[in-house]
Motif scaffolding. Structure first.
Motif: not given
Length: 397
Positions: A64-86
């Motif tokens: 869960l602490g590793k980098e997710a490496s995928f984008e999400i089309g819709e988000s209520l909070i700031p998110y990028s592919a560099a963020d964690s799986y959490v």
């Protein structure tokens, strides 16, 4: 039939033996069943860990602490592919909550309206409500989601030929884009003022109810509450400088930028869930209203109450005891049916969790998280509705 003798102690003051005491036997058998369940669960758990270790598959939630490496089309909070799986899973949970909360709110309103319409004396209104409930109940929810998704992508035009029904609103196969007020500190104060107004309205309603019980005098709660909820945010807006600047969407390239965008996936999911679940809620409301004796309506009409007041003050309060329990089940169904969003590409929690499982191979942990999240949402909804059911039940004298 000959009555069987029930074993009793030889002396009146003597206690029954363990094997003849039903209370002790019940505790023993329940403890034995619990021990068997724990042993079976322990065996399955250890066997699974052994098989995973044999195949060199890592276990645990360290991923869960590793980098997710995928984008999400819709988000209520700031998110990028560099963020964690959490954070990615948090985005999925918030998207699920957004759909569930808005969907439940709209479903209750639409279902109540259609349920009342089914009992209308107007033949056309009642028949239209009946057709709605029969058709929407009989079409599977997944097909309805596909239908609305196809409407958005196949019927609506491209952004360059977007429909413009109202000023600042553009409708295309990329979704609905509309203008919103530009960010300003006054908006935060308006939100706080609205929250304070809700608290004031709740206190006012409690006072008005006690006043009516003691004196019989009715206080105009509705209009006073409406004035409070409008006046406080308006005062905060004026005190903050009365900002009126809008963030209007503009066509740049192949899509609109600016404003707020409601994606086709979200709109299709919300429409499908609301229209489908509202058909069942309408039948629940209709049954609840019909469970109230018609004599209640006649008595209320004899006092000079108008039909709307009879429904609001006499019928619905008594019908709630029948409506609330099955209504709770429909709320839970809507929340759980939101997991079908993966079929039309909306990034809800199940969709994000599936992507996480595919990338990490942590299938057991991913499924466990999905189960835990939906269990928590279901239990939270049930606890709230059970509390409301106790508050709304009739008090007998």
């Amino acid at each position: 039939m000959q009555q069987q003798d029930i074993p009793t102690p030889e002396h009146p003051g003597e206690k029954a033996s363990f094997w003849h005491d039903p209370d002790k036997l019940a505790v023993f058998y329940q403890s034995l069943a619990l021990a068997v369940v724990i042993l079976v669960g322990y065996y399955l758990f250890t066997n699974t860990l052994t098989n995973l270790a044999r195949q060199n598959i890592a276990t645990g939630f360290g991923f869960l602490g590793k980098e997710a490496s995928f984008e999400i089309g819709e988000s209520l909070i700031p998110y990028s592919a560099a963020d964690s799986y959490v954070r990615a899973l948090a985005v999925g949970i918030l998207n699920t909550l957004k759909v569930a909360c808005i969907g439940i709110f709209l479903t209750v309103i639409l279902g109540t309206f259609v349920g009342i319409a089914r009992l209308s004396s107007n033949w056309l209104v009642s028949r239209m409500a009946a057709v709605y409930t029969e058709v929407l109940q009989d079409v599977p929810i997944l097909l309805q989601l596909f239908f609305w998704y196809a409407i958005f992508y196949e019927v609506l035009p491209s952004p360059r030929q977007a429909l413009h029904p109202f000023p600042g609103i553009f409708l295309s196969n990329r979704g609905m884009v509309m203008g919103v007020p530009e960010s300003h500190p006054a908006h935060t104060w308006m939100l706080l003022a609205f929250a304070a107004g809700c608290l004031a309205v709740w206190i006012l309603r409690q006072w008005a109810r006690k006043r009516q019980e003691n004196t019989g005098r009715i206080f105009p709660v509705f209009w006073t509450s409406a004035a409070i909820l409008l006046a406080l945010p308006a005062a905060a807006w004026l005190a903050g400088g009365a900002p009126v600047k809008m963030n209007v969407p503009e066509l740049q390239g192949f899509n609109y930028h600016g404003g707020i965008n409601i994606s086709p996936e979200f709109a299709a999911l919300l429409l499908g869930l609301v229209l489908y679940t509202a058909a069942f809620v309408a039948e629940i409301v209709r049954a609840g209203i019909q469970s109230v004796s018609h004599g209640q309506t006649e008595a209320a009409m004899s006092l000079g109450l108008r039909p709307g007041k009879v429904l609001q003050l006499v019928i619905l309060p008594q019908a709630l005891r029948v409506i609330i329990p099955p209504l709770t089940s429909q709320m839970l169904n809507l929340t759980k049916n939101s997991s079908l969003a993966v079929a039309i590409g909306f990034p809800d929690f199940v969709s994000v969790a599936n992507t996480t499982i595919n990338q990490t191979g942590q299938a057991i942990e991913g499924i466990a998280l999905i189960m835990a999240v939906y269990l928590f949402l279901s239990l939270t909804t049930s606890v709230y509705m059970n509390w409301y059911n106790k508050k709304a039940k009739l008090v007998e004298r």
